[in-house]
Design a protein around this motif. Structure first.
Motif, short mmCIF file in Angstrom:
data_model
loop_
_atom_site.label_atom_id
_atom_site.label_comp_id
_atom_site.label_asym_id
_atom_site.label_seq_id
_atom_site.Cartn_x
_atom_site.Cartn_y
_atom_site.Cartn_z
N LEU A 233 0.82 -1.21 0.00
CA LEU A 233 0.00 0.00 0.00
C LEU A 233 0.85 1.26 0.00
CD1 LEU A 233 -2.81 1.27 0.13
CD2 LEU A 233 -2.70 1.07 2.62
N LEU B 283 1.98 1.97 -3.48
CA LEU B 283 0.84 2.44 -4.28
C LEU B 283 0.56 3.91 -4.00
CD1 LEU B 283 -1.55 1.94 -6.22
CD2 LEU B 283 -2.88 1.28 -4.20
N LYS C 283 -6.45 -0.93 -0.40
CA LYS C 283 -5.93 -2.30 -0.30
C LYS C 283 -6.76 -3.25 -1.15
CE LYS C 283 -3.89 -2.01 4.29
NZ LYS C 283 -3.98 -2.44 5.69
N LEU D 206 -5.98 -2.49 -4.74
CA LEU D 206 -4.61 -2.92 -5.03
C LEU D 206 -4.59 -4.41 -5.34
CD1 LEU D 206 -1.54 -2.51 -5.16
CD2 LEU D 206 -1.50 -2.76 -2.66
N LYS E 229 4.01 -2.41 -11.93
CA LYS E 229 3.60 -1.57 -10.79
C LYS E 229 2.91 -0.30 -11.27
CE LYS E 229 7.10 -3.18 -7.53
NZ LYS E 229 8.26 -2.81 -6.70
N ALA F 37 -0.94 0.87 -10.53
CA ALA F 37 -1.29 2.20 -10.03
C ALA F 37 -2.30 2.89 -10.94
CB ALA F 37 -0.04 3.06 -9.87
N VAL G 170 -5.73 1.35 -10.40
CA VAL G 170 -6.34 1.84 -9.16
C VAL G 170 -6.77 3.29 -9.31
CG1 VAL G 170 -5.93 2.33 -6.71
CG2 VAL G 170 -5.12 0.18 -7.70
#
Length: 120
Positions: A3, A6, A24, A27, A55, A59, A62
């Motif tokens: 987290l 992120l 979370k 994610l 990654k 991101a 999200v």
């Protein structure tokens, strides 16, 4: 990916914990999506090791979810209009990034002949 990482990628203050439970959950959803799209687990010695590109894709996935515009392409209210990316457009763009980074594994589906095609 944790987290904290992120939040750094999303430029959210680490001290702001008000949405941590939601972040979370999203994610985990985004990581599962990347794993499924790439066709690989990214596990090394039972530890998830996402490449930098993956990654970034997590991101972005999200960030789109945080916008709350799920499935809305455009809307018009009182003479003002807004246009948003749809989830399918987001997915296509993110899949393209993963493909360009060569993170997607090729999957071959065996050819199945139908009964009415006869022998080849």
């Amino acid at each position: 990916m944790e987290l904290t990482e992120l939040k750094i990628l999303l430029q959210l203050p680490e001290s702001d914990t008000g949405n941590d439970a939601y972040l979370k959950m999203k994610l985990g959803e985004a990581i599962d999506w990347v794993i499924r799209v790439c066709g690989q687990s990214f596990l090394i010695d039972d530890v998830l090791m996402l490449p930098r590109v993956a990654k970034g894709v997590v991101a972005q996935y999200v960030a789109f979810e945080l916008q709350g515009n799920h499935g809305i392409k455009s809307e018009s209210i009182g003479g003002m209009s807004q246009t948003f990316d749809s989830a399918s457009e987001r997915d296509s763009a993110l899949i393209s990034k993963l493909s360009q980074a060569r993170l997607r594994k090729a999957r071959f589906t065996p050819y199945k002949r139908g009964f009415d095609h006869g022998p080849y």
